[in-house]
Design a protein around this motif. Structure first.
Motif, PDB file in Angstrom:
ATOM      1  N   ILE A  26      -5.326  -6.963   4.914  1.00  9.15           N
ATOM      2  CA  ILE A  26      -5.497  -8.326   4.346  1.00  9.15           C
ATOM      3  C   ILE A  26      -6.831  -9.005   4.979  1.00  9.15           C
ATOM      4  O   ILE A  26      -7.510  -9.717   3.960  1.00  9.15           O
ATOM      5  N   ALA A  27      -7.230  -8.716   6.001  1.00  8.54           N
ATOM      6  CA  ALA A  27      -8.390  -9.367   6.379  1.00  8.54           C
ATOM      7  C   ALA A  27      -9.638  -9.014   5.798  1.00  8.54           C
ATOM      8  O   ALA A  27     -10.496  -9.579   5.267  1.00  8.54           O
ATOM      9  N   ALA A  28      -9.555  -7.597   5.470  1.00  7.44           N
ATOM     10  CA  ALA A  28     -10.388  -6.780   4.576  1.00  7.44           C
ATOM     11  C   ALA A  28     -10.501  -7.400   3.193  1.00  7.44           C
ATOM     12  O   ALA A  28     -11.536  -7.589   2.368  1.00  7.44           O
ATOM     13  N   ALA A  29      -9.159  -7.528   2.550  1.00 13.80           N
ATOM     14  CA  ALA A  29      -9.312  -8.081   1.232  1.00 13.80           C
ATOM     15  C   ALA A  29      -9.779  -9.516   1.073  1.00 13.80           C
ATOM     16  O   ALA A  29     -10.565  -9.664   0.059  1.00 13.80           O
ATOM     17  N   ASP A  30      -9.608 -10.188   2.327  1.00 14.38           N
ATOM     18  CA  ASP A  30     -10.165 -11.586   1.969  1.00 14.38           C
ATOM     19  C   ASP A  30     -11.694 -11.455   2.020  1.00 14.38           C
ATOM     20  O   ASP A  30     -12.277 -12.320   1.396  1.00 14.38           O
ATOM     21  N   VAL A  39      -3.913  -6.209  -3.611  1.00  9.44           N
ATOM     22  CA  VAL A  39      -3.338  -6.299  -2.471  1.00  9.44           C
ATOM     23  C   VAL A  39      -1.780  -6.258  -2.557  1.00  9.44           C
ATOM     24  O   VAL A  39      -1.375  -5.730  -1.340  1.00  9.44           O
ATOM     25  N   ASP A  40      -1.236  -6.843  -3.555  1.00  9.98           N
ATOM     26  CA  ASP A  40       0.040  -6.707  -3.524  1.00  9.98           C
ATOM     27  C   ASP A  40       0.723  -5.194  -3.659  1.00  9.98           C
ATOM     28  O   ASP A  40       1.571  -4.838  -3.269  1.00  9.98           O
ATOM     29  N   LEU A  41       0.094  -4.454  -4.519  1.00  8.80           N
ATOM     30  CA  LEU A  41       0.226  -3.101  -4.422  1.00  8.80           C
ATOM     31  C   LEU A  41       0.214  -2.583  -3.464  1.00  8.80           C
ATOM     32  O   LEU A  41       1.023  -1.516  -2.941  1.00  8.80           O
ATOM     33  N   LEU A  42      -0.732  -2.834  -2.482  1.00  6.83           N
ATOM     34  CA  LEU A  42      -0.872  -2.158  -1.119  1.00  6.83           C
ATOM     35  C   LEU A  42      -0.146  -2.549  -0.144  1.00  6.83           C
ATOM     36  O   LEU A  42      -0.076  -1.984   1.097  1.00  6.83           O
ATOM     37  N   ARG A  43       0.626  -3.953  -0.306  1.00  5.59           N
ATOM     38  CA  ARG A  43       1.246  -4.201   0.956  1.00  5.59           C
ATOM     39  C   ARG A  43       2.595  -3.086   1.107  1.00  5.59           C
ATOM     40  O   ARG A  43       3.146  -3.190   2.285  1.00  5.59           O
ATOM     41  N   PHE A 407     -12.262  -0.778   7.365  1.00  2.00           N
ATOM     42  CA  PHE A 407     -11.446  -0.919   6.536  1.00  2.00           C
ATOM     43  C   PHE A 407     -12.093  -1.491   5.326  1.00  2.00           C
ATOM     44  O   PHE A 407     -11.432  -1.458   3.984  1.00  2.00           O
ATOM     45  N   ASP A 408     -13.151  -2.380   5.422  1.00  2.00           N
ATOM     46  CA  ASP A 408     -13.867  -2.854   4.158  1.00  2.00           C
ATOM     47  C   ASP A 408     -14.416  -1.469   3.357  1.00  2.00           C
ATOM     48  O   ASP A 408     -14.129  -1.658   2.000  1.00  2.00           O
ATOM     49  N   ILE A 409     -14.883  -0.551   3.918  1.00  2.68           N
ATOM     50  CA  ILE A 409     -15.393   0.622   3.226  1.00  2.68           C
ATOM     51  C   ILE A 409     -13.951   1.342   2.323  1.00  2.68           C
ATOM     52  O   ILE A 409     -14.039   1.506   1.194  1.00  2.68           O
ATOM     53  N   GLY A 410     -13.024   1.602   3.230  1.00  3.20           N
ATOM     54  CA  GLY A 410     -12.007   2.144   2.808  1.00  3.20           C
ATOM     55  C   GLY A 410     -11.077   1.477   1.724  1.00  3.20           C
ATOM     56  O   GLY A 410     -10.872   2.040   0.386  1.00  3.20           O
ATOM     57  N   LEU A 411     -10.905   0.256   1.806  1.00  2.00           N
ATOM     58  CA  LEU A 411     -10.498  -0.775   0.916  1.00  2.00           C
ATOM     59  C   LEU A 411     -11.152  -0.892  -0.365  1.00  2.00           C
ATOM     60  O   LEU A 411     -10.464  -0.723  -1.363  1.00  2.00           O
ATOM     61  N   GLU A 412     -12.411  -0.846  -0.356  1.00  2.00           N
ATOM     62  CA  GLU A 412     -13.170  -0.904  -1.447  1.00  2.00           C
ATOM     63  C   GLU A 412     -13.019   0.389  -2.475  1.00  2.00           C
ATOM     64  O   GLU A 412     -12.837   0.259  -3.676  1.00  2.00           O
ATOM     65  N   ARG A 413     -13.043   1.453  -1.726  1.00  2.00           N
ATOM     66  CA  ARG A 413     -12.785   2.651  -2.482  1.00  2.00           C
ATOM     67  C   ARG A 413     -11.549   2.928  -3.033  1.00  2.00           C
ATOM     68  O   ARG A 413     -11.127   3.356  -4.172  1.00  2.00           O
ATOM     69  N   VAL A 414     -10.350   2.474  -2.115  1.00  2.00           N
ATOM     70  CA  VAL A 414      -9.143   2.587  -2.726  1.00  2.00           C
ATOM     71  C   VAL A 414      -8.656   1.581  -3.930  1.00  2.00           C
ATOM     72  O   VAL A 414      -8.362   1.892  -5.165  1.00  2.00           O
ATOM     73  N   ALA A 415      -9.519   0.281  -3.791  1.00  2.00           N
ATOM     74  CA  ALA A 415      -9.187  -0.780  -4.855  1.00  2.00           C
ATOM     75  C   ALA A 415      -9.936  -0.268  -6.061  1.00  2.00           C
ATOM     76  O   ALA A 415      -9.303  -0.484  -7.221  1.00  2.00           O
ATOM     77  N   ARG A 416     -10.865   0.169  -5.994  1.00  2.00           N
ATOM     78  CA  ARG A 416     -11.800   0.480  -7.210  1.00  2.00           C
ATOM     79  C   ARG A 416     -10.933   1.974  -7.949  1.00  2.00           C
ATOM     80  O   ARG A 416     -10.842   1.724  -9.302  1.00  2.00           O
ATOM     81  N   ALA A 417     -10.209   2.728  -7.209  1.00  2.00           N
ATOM     82  CA  ALA A 417      -9.627   3.735  -7.955  1.00  2.00           C
ATOM     83  C   ALA A 417      -8.264   3.386  -8.458  1.00  2.00           C
ATOM     84  O   ALA A 417      -7.956   3.627  -9.508  1.00  2.00           O
ATOM     85  N   ILE A 418      -7.693   2.316  -8.186  1.00  2.00           N
ATOM     86  CA  ILE A 418      -6.521   1.679  -8.435  1.00  2.00           C
ATOM     87  C   ILE A 418      -6.903   1.058  -9.780  1.00  2.00           C
ATOM     88  O   ILE A 418      -6.113   1.100 -10.775  1.00  2.00           O
ATOM     89  N   GLN A 419      -8.132   0.238 -10.080  1.00  2.00           N
ATOM     90  CA  GLN A 419      -8.513  -0.251 -11.186  1.00  2.00           C
ATOM     91  C   GLN A 419      -8.699   0.621 -12.176  1.00  2.00           C
ATOM     92  O   GLN A 419      -8.662   0.304 -13.377  1.00  2.00           O
TER      93      GLN A 419
END
Length: 424
Positions: A26-30, A39-43, A407-419
């Motif tokens: 969540i801190a990375a998402a912010d 973020v809701d999907l990844l919770r 977590f910033d690098i990881g979340l960026e890549r996961v979020a991009r794939a989700i979208q």
């Protein structure tokens, strides 16, 4: 009633493993301004399987264990994650580890999502035949969610190459011979050269790269390692070969300390006979708790999670903590270390050598072409060094800690794939 002191002190609230991981996400998402839907999907996890695992013990009694397979997110590829046999491998612990795998695979840029498995048992008090039956029953009960292109288990705490051989065989009995269904197998059954040392080697590579960045020679760096299982022992072995001075190691039976450095080759010979590092000479005995507070340069927790907490973090004397275990530092402990300016190399980088070579094993199984050891180690070296450099560059650019950058690098890549896949 007058005069009674009504002041109460509240105990600090325990943060569960899943909450700990979510705090970082969540801190990375912010920081990244990640869309709330992502973020809701990844919770939460995409799928969680709970399995009853009945086992006929050697004394003919029936014991019923509880097993889990949690698939957190598969936007980047098939689910990947180990199977843990441990008394505390409950649903929350397994769920947290599955989340960590999602971001670990993304950070290493591997084409996997995150999963984890666990059975609540104590393998140290079970015979080989009991563990065989447990593994086969567990595999049969979660087999419907596994697959070479769906979910690929691997060893973790309390499991090993033999466990993976049993899993592969149990899965194959129903679905046909499928060596790629698990990684971390014996080489004779399609495993990869170098897989047994991969996690420890990855930890040692991170230590070497940090020393290089600090411009300090490895022989001038004192290292203490908590845990002497697969990860801790290989870390000690390879770090020693790189020139680091390993001054303390421990296992569940105790620990040893020698400020002049421990002869790891001699220790391995002792361990092969004694089954523990305890009692090795020349060295002084030390407890696991005292090892964490030892005067050293690099502290490597390589055993269980949540060993550095708000209760002992202030007494940590190391200037660097290298997280070889999964989530060995609690959020409260992490905040104290940060205030003390202790650098923490996060678990999703430091121990990612294991899943990286698991990826190599999976590709070898698919291609039915085995790589020589030299290629495996060379490819691991390149991936670990490149990711370490990327992470530290990102942290320096953004003014963040290595855990935040990871977590910033990881979340960026996961979020991009989700979208891209249209999940949100």
């Amino acid at each position: 009633m007058g005069g009674a002191d009504m002041t109460t002190t509240s105990e600090p609230r325990h943060v569960s493993p899943t909450e700990s991981v979510l705090q970082s996400v969540i801190a990375a998402a912010d920081r990244l301004r990640t869309p709330p839907e992502v973020v809701d999907l990844l919770r939460t996890s995409w799928r969680e399987v709970r399995a009853q695992v009945p086992v006929r013990m050697d004394d003919r009694t029936l014991r019923i264990f509880e097993g889990y397979r949690v698939q957190h997110n598969g936007a980047r590829g098939p689910y990947k994650g180990g199977v843990r046999f441990h008394p505390k491998a409950d649903l929350d612990e397994v769920r947290a580890l599955a989340m960590l795998m999602t971001y670990k695979c993304a950070l290493m840029d591997l084409p996997f999502g995150g999963a984890k498995g666990g059975v609540m048992c104590d393998p140290t008090h079970m015979s080989e035949t009991e563990l065989n039956r447990l593994t086969r029953t567990y595999t049969q009960h979660i087999g419907m969610v596994l697959g070479v292109n769906r979910d690929i288990p691997a060893p973790d705490m309390g499991t090993n190459q033999q466990t993976m051989a049993w899993m592969m065989d149990a899965y194959g009995a129903r679905y046909g011979y499928t060596p790629g269904i698990v990684t971390g197998k014996p080489v004779e059954l399609g495993g990869s050269y170098g897989r047994d040392q991969a996690t420890g080697r990855g930890v040692a590579i991170c230590m070497r790269e940090l020393a290089r960045m600090e411009r300090v020679a490895p022989q001038d760096i004192r290292v203490a390692i908590q845990g002497y299982g697969n990860v801790g022992s290989w870390t000690a072995r390879i770090a020693s070969e790189m020139g680091f001075r390993v001054i303390a190691v421990s296992d569940v039976k105790g620990g040893i300390w020698n400020p002049d450095g421990i002869d790891i080759a001699a220790l391995d010979r002792w361990f092969a006979v004694a089954g523990s590092v305890a009692g090795f000479e020349p060295a002084e005995p030390i407890t696991n708790e005292a090892l964490l507070e030892l005067d050293c340069d690099y502290l490597v927790p390589a055993a269980i999670g949540e060993v550095i907490t708000e209760e002992n973090a202030a007494r940590v004397k190391a200037r660097v903590v290298v997280e070889a275990a999964n989530h060995p530092v609690t959020p409260a402990g992490d905040a104290i270390l940060r205030a003390k300016k202790v650098l923490v190399l996060p678990d999703i980088l430091a121990n990612a050598g294991g899943v990286t070579v698991s990826y190599f094993e999976w590709t070898q199984n698919i291609q039915q072409f085995r790589w020589p050891l030299e290629r495996v180690l060379d490819e691991l070296e390149k991936r670990m060094v490149a990711t370490f450099d990327e992470l530290m560059t990102r942290a320096a650019r953004d003014g963040t800690q290595p855990r935040e950058a990871a977590f910033d690098i990881g979340l960026e890549r996961v979020a991009r794939a989700i979208q891209l896949r249209g999940f949100v």
